[in-house]
Every structure is written in structure tokens, then in C-alpha cells.
Design a protein around this motif. Structure first.
Motif, PDB file in Angstrom:
ATOM      1  N   GLN A  12       0.827  -1.146   0.081  1.00 51.68           N
ATOM      2  CA  GLN A  12       0.207  -0.149   0.029  1.00 51.68           C
ATOM      3  C   GLN A  12       0.767   1.198   0.028  1.00 51.68           C
ATOM      4  OE1 GLN A  12      -3.345  -0.145  -0.427  1.00 51.68           O
ATOM      5  NE2 GLN A  12      -3.146  -2.439  -0.552  1.00 51.68           N
ATOM      6  N   PRO A  13       0.171   2.420  -0.382  1.00 49.68           N
ATOM      7  CA  PRO A  13       1.236   3.636  -0.690  1.00 49.68           C
ATOM      8  C   PRO A  13       1.740   3.833   0.849  1.00 49.68           C
ATOM      9  CG  PRO A  13      -0.775   3.781  -1.773  1.00 49.68           C
ATOM     10  CD  PRO A  13      -0.969   2.534  -0.976  1.00 49.68           C
ATOM     11  N   GLY A  14       1.219   3.932   1.995  1.00 48.69           N
ATOM     12  CA  GLY A  14       1.833   4.206   2.932  1.00 48.69           C
ATOM     13  C   GLY A  14       2.851   3.446   3.503  1.00 48.69           C
ATOM     14  N   SER A  15       2.549   2.106   3.485  1.00 44.17           N
ATOM     15  CA  SER A  15       3.733   1.142   3.791  1.00 44.17           C
ATOM     16  C   SER A  15       4.689   1.532   2.767  1.00 44.17           C
ATOM     17  CB  SER A  15       3.289  -0.299   3.890  1.00 44.17           C
ATOM     18  OG  SER A  15       2.665  -0.640   2.505  1.00 44.17           O
ATOM     19  N   GLN A  16       4.761   1.487   1.664  1.00 37.86           N
ATOM     20  CA  GLN A  16       5.786   1.714   0.612  1.00 37.86           C
ATOM     21  C   GLN A  16       6.556   2.849   1.038  1.00 37.86           C
ATOM     22  OE1 GLN A  16       5.022   2.898  -3.432  1.00 37.86           O
ATOM     23  NE2 GLN A  16       6.122   1.006  -4.311  1.00 37.86           N
ATOM     24  N   THR A  17       5.884   3.902   1.233  1.00 40.07           N
ATOM     25  CA  THR A  17       6.805   5.307   1.590  1.00 40.07           C
ATOM     26  C   THR A  17       7.556   4.797   3.126  1.00 40.07           C
ATOM     27  OG1 THR A  17       4.984   6.551   0.912  1.00 40.07           O
ATOM     28  CG2 THR A  17       6.523   7.543   2.429  1.00 40.07           C
ATOM     29  N   ALA A  19       8.601   1.940   4.112  1.00 40.48           N
ATOM     30  CA  ALA A  19       9.665   1.176   3.685  1.00 40.48           C
ATOM     31  C   ALA A  19      10.725   1.887   2.866  1.00 40.48           C
ATOM     32  CB  ALA A  19       9.340   0.107   2.801  1.00 40.48           C
ATOM     33  N   ARG A  20      10.424   2.746   1.969  1.00 39.72           N
ATOM     34  CA  ARG A  20      11.317   3.477   1.291  1.00 39.72           C
ATOM     35  C   ARG A  20      12.424   4.446   2.382  1.00 39.72           C
ATOM     36  NH1 ARG A  20       8.252   5.294  -3.984  1.00 39.72           N
ATOM     37  NH2 ARG A  20       8.861   3.295  -5.276  1.00 39.72           N
ATOM     38  N   GLY A  21      11.547   5.201   3.314  1.00 37.43           N
ATOM     39  CA  GLY A  21      12.362   6.234   4.198  1.00 37.43           C
ATOM     40  C   GLY A  21      13.044   5.013   5.271  1.00 37.43           C
ATOM     41  N   LEU A  22      12.806   4.049   5.566  1.00 41.84           N
ATOM     42  CA  LEU A  22      13.716   3.115   6.394  1.00 41.84           C
ATOM     43  C   LEU A  22      14.734   2.897   5.475  1.00 41.84           C
ATOM     44  CD1 LEU A  22      11.227   0.918   8.200  1.00 41.84           C
ATOM     45  CD2 LEU A  22      12.519   2.872   9.112  1.00 41.84           C
ATOM     46  N   GLN A  23      14.608   2.319   4.115  1.00 35.47           N
ATOM     47  CA  GLN A  23      15.887   2.165   3.417  1.00 35.47           C
ATOM     48  C   GLN A  23      16.660   3.090   3.212  1.00 35.47           C
ATOM     49  OE1 GLN A  23      13.494   0.991  -0.096  1.00 35.47           O
ATOM     50  NE2 GLN A  23      14.217  -1.239   0.183  1.00 35.47           N
ATOM     51  N   ALA A  24      16.131   4.466   2.998  1.00 34.34           N
ATOM     52  CA  ALA A  24      17.049   5.714   2.943  1.00 34.34           C
ATOM     53  C   ALA A  24      17.736   5.911   4.219  1.00 34.34           C
ATOM     54  CB  ALA A  24      16.222   6.903   2.535  1.00 34.34           C
ATOM     55  N   LEU A  25      17.328   5.693   5.197  1.00 36.12           N
ATOM     56  CA  LEU A  25      17.992   5.787   6.572  1.00 36.12           C
ATOM     57  C   LEU A  25      19.261   4.791   6.577  1.00 36.12           C
ATOM     58  CD1 LEU A  25      18.462   6.889   9.440  1.00 36.12           C
ATOM     59  CD2 LEU A  25      16.511   5.291  10.307  1.00 36.12           C
TER      60      LEU A  25
END
Length: 232
Positions: A12-17, A19-25
Motif C-alpha cells: 500500500q502507498p503508506g507502507s511503501q513510503t 519502507a523507502r524512508g527506512l531504506q534511505a535511513l
């Protein structure tokens, strides 16, 4: 006609965002030289605008920061989280680390294993030594190298194909390394005996002197035994 897709891997859009934020971190936190917005965008496979928005959001929580060279690097908030996460072990270890550092005349640290990295959660430097190696709390390096990394892996169950350095460290109760994390410096790592549900831990000494590193082995092992509950 409708169909159910409970096993779908589409996020879902929220979980994808998230996940991407955690990947960026994770990307920024594990890159000591820092990363530009474009480098993060390329690594995540997203547009630069999306990467910029993700990095700005993570930076708002003080987990990363943007330096004057335009690169994002780990910030104080990340170290604070690590301190809170390992507060009990860290508080118990710090007085012992202080005695070790002053007795041996070298910097000593408590490392824990986090997935593929060795992370320093407590660092103590000697008070009266003429010189010593200094390194920062919250510092991290790949777990497959250096005395701390080998000692952390030695504190875990054996794995097929593991390095002989890890096997030897598990057998001997300590491991020495030279120049694997910082060129020109010796490391001495001693595994802690941690409960099964706790992350692997070790005590580590870092010095420019091979003689000091080798002479410190008995005292470091005794300290690790005490911290592990093996001594009264």
C-alpha cells in the motif's frame, strides 16, 4: 466477480513510503562518507524529488543531517536511539570499561551486532595515558572484519562456511586483528555470553601497539566473563 489477494506482495502507498524512508535511513547510516540525494535516488530506484522528500522527512527526526557538502550523514538522534535500545547493557558495562581503559591505557568499547554490522554502543578512553586511539560511540563497520566483527560472530552459533577467524575466536575466547578496520591499528575482541534473545555483544580494545593488545588478553577476558555473569 471479486477475487481476494491476501498473499499479494503489492504494498500500500503508506507502507511503501515507510519502507523507502527506512531504506534511505539505512543507506545513509551505513555510508560513512555520506550520500547525495541523487545517490540515494539511484540506490532506491526512485526520482530525485521522491528521494529528497524521504531524506528531508528522516532528517526532521534528527536521525540524519545534511552537511555543507550537500551529503546526508547519520545524526545524533540515531546514536541516541542506539543508546536507549542498549541502555541496560551499556550502563552495566560502562564502569567496567572505565576501569579497563585506565588500567590498560587504551580505548575500550562495547560492541553489539546489528544484522551485518558491528556497532559501538559505549566507548571509554583512558584518563592518564600519554596517547591513545580515539573513536566515536555509534561508529559501525561491517561485521565480517576486524576484531569486533569476528568476536560478535563468535558469540553466535556456528554457521556453515564461516571464517576460520570466527571459529578460532569461539574456541580461544578472543581474537586479534590488524589494520582491517583502521589501517595501522590493532584490535582485540572478546565475545560476551549473551542470552539467546539478546544481540551478540563483545568487548573490544583498539591500540597502535601489538604488545599492548596481546598483554591485555587476560584482563579483557576476565572483564567479559564478569559482564557475562561468569564471575562473582
Amino acid at each position: 466477480m471479486t477475487s481476494e489477494s491476501n498473499g499479494s506482495s503489492v504494498k500500500q502507498p503508506g507502507s511503501q513510503t515507510l519502507a523507502r524512508g527506512l531504506q534511505a535511513l539505512e543507506l545513509v547510516a551505513t555510508t560513512p562518507d555520506g550520500m547525495t540525494i541523487q545517490e540515494v535516488a539511484d540506490a532506491l530506484g526512485v526520482h530525485r524529488t521522491i528521494a529528497s522528500r524521504l531524506l528531508t522527512t528522516v532528517a526532521d527526526f534528527r536521525l540524519i543531517k545534511r552537511s555543507t557538502d550537500g551529503k546526508y550523514r547519520a545524526a545524533g538522534g540515531l546514536a541516541a536511539l542506539a543508546r536507549d535500545l542498549y541502555a541496560g547493557l551499556r550502563d552495566e558495562a560502562t564502569p567496567l570499561l572505565r576501569r579497563l581503559a585506565n588500567s590498560l591505557g587504551a580505548s575500550v568499547a562495547l560492541f553489539v551486532g546489528e544484522r551485518t554490522e558491528a556497532v559501538a554502543v559505549a566507548v571509554v578512553e583512558p584518563k592518564n595515558a600519554r596517547y591513545w586511539v580515539s573513536f566515536r560511540e555509534g561508529g559501525r563497520h561491517p561485521i565480517d572484519r576486524g576484531a569486533a566483527g569476528y568476536a560478535l560472530l563468535a558469540g553466535q552459533p556456528p554457521l556453515p562456511g564461516e571464517s576460520s577467524r570466527v571459529t578460532d575466536a569461539r574456541r580461544d575466547g578472543f581474537v586479534l586483528s590488524y589494520g582491517e578496520v583502521e589501517p595501522g591499528y590493532w584490535g582485540l575482541g572478546v565475545p560476551l555470553k549473551q542470552p539467546a534473545n539478546e544481540p551478540a555483544g563483545c568487548l573490544t580494545l583498539i591500540t597502535a601497539s601489538e604488545e599492548l593488545a596481546r598483554a591485555a588478553i587476560p584482563e579483557m577476558i576476565a572483564a567479559a566473563d564478569k559482564l557475562s555473569g561468569g564471575a562473582t
